[in-house]
Design an enzyme around this catalytic site. Structure first.
Site, PDB file in Angstrom:
ATOM      1  CE  LYS A  53      -3.813  -2.347   2.334  1.00 13.52           C
ATOM      2  NZ  LYS A  53      -4.549  -2.597   3.579  1.00 13.52           N
ATOM      3  CD  GLN A  97      -3.486  -5.184   6.665  1.00 18.78           C
ATOM      4  OE1 GLN A  97      -3.606  -4.188   5.969  1.00 18.78           O
ATOM      5  NE2 GLN A  97      -3.881  -6.377   6.277  1.00 18.78           N
ATOM      6  CG  ASP A 120      -9.699  -0.579   4.630  1.00 11.02           C
ATOM      7  OD1 ASP A 120      -9.240  -0.657   3.481  1.00 11.02           O
ATOM      8  OD2 ASP A 120      -9.144  -1.085   5.619  1.00 11.02           O
TER       9      ASP A 120
END
Length: 290
Positions: A53, A97, A120
């Site tokens: 990422k 995460q 997200d």
């Protein structure tokens, strides 16, 4: 018949080039997109994914910061890191995460994220906006994998209006939000959300013009289940032992499905890169909204 490959790697590369141009334009206006990541523990897969990422952000000119906590971090430590990311002026979007270590309430931590910085798209506020049909570029971030699936279908001009869609898997990151997204005006599909307790799952899949497999069971979807000419997108992934005794990653869709379908997005190499590209897009769009 051999299916057209819905190439997530190539499409994600195109999207990142478009985002790079948008980042330049934003910076000219004094707006600097920034990604933050919070990683707890030492899971190798999570470390690899987070590193990817940050590489994606570097490619498009988005700066990023990374907070890594040890496996024995307390819930208080995680809350403090979330508070820092919420307050950081140079972070326009961030992710926690997953999975978090045992003993830390994942949902409680996710709810602490500032919804405006939810890269997200999985905060309850943003999922609620998706239910109301107001999530998206101008309003709030969309969940990355469902948004990536829709974008991939659009880029390859796979018809969605009136299409029957079978989504196998009801998880909150893919199945449930994808069902909402595919029924939106402008996409206009009819969605059947299937899961382990669904009766006659095979029959429901056979009706579908578009099949999305997000179950996490290796080669679950068989070629005889697929309507000729359908589009099949493989999202689930499982680590199995190969014939050489080495571990390898395989998707939910049997490789022979490619001989029946008109379009196929394999796994690895299909939806995964699109998910990461949509994460960067959420960060850039959030900066533009702010």
């Amino acid at each position: 018949m051999s299916a057209i490959r819905l190439d997530g790697l190539a499409t994600a590369k195109t999207i990142k080039a478009e985002l790079a141009a948008k980042v330049v334009e934003l910076k000219q206006r004094g707006i600097e997109p920034g990604l933050g990541t919070l990683l707890v523990g030492d899971d190798p897969g999570s470390h690899s994914y987070v590193s990817g990422k940050h590489r994606d952000c570097a490619e498009v000119g988005v700066h990023s910061i990374r907070i890594d906590l040890p496996n024995n971090a307390s819930a208080a430590d995680v809350r403090a890191a979330i508070r820092d990311l919420n307050e950081a002026k140079d972070v326009t979007g961030y992710i926690i995460q997953l999975p978090l270590p045992f003993g830390i309430d994942t949902n409680a931590m996710l709810e602490l994220i500032d919804p405006a910085k939810d890269a997200d798209g999985l905060h309850p506020v943003n999922l609620g906006r998706l239910v109301l049909g107001v999530g998206g570029e101008l309003n709030s971030p969309l969940p990355c994998t469902p948004a990536g699936i829709v974008e991939l279908l659009n880029r390859y001009e796979v018809p969605t209006r009136g299409a029957e869609v079978a989504v196998i898997g009801r998880g909150v990151t893919v199945g449930r939000p994808l069902g909402l997204l595919m029924t939106r005006k402008g996409i206009d599909s009819t969605v059947t959300l299937l899961h382990s307790a669904s009766r006659d799952l095979e029959h429901a899949v056979k009706r579908a013009d578009i099949v999305v497999a997000a179950l996490g069971v290796a080669h679950f979807v068989q070629p005889e289940w697929i309507k000729p000419g359908a589009a099949v997108l493989d999202v689930g992934i499982t680590r199995v032992e190969g014939q050489d005794g080495k571990a390898k990653l395989v998707g939910d869709v049997h490789p022979d499905v490619a001989s029946v379908a008109a379009y196929i997005s394999p796994n690895p190499g299909g939806v995964g890169p699109m998910t990461r590209a949509m994460l960067v897009k959420n960060v850039v769009d959030t900066a533009a909204r702010a």
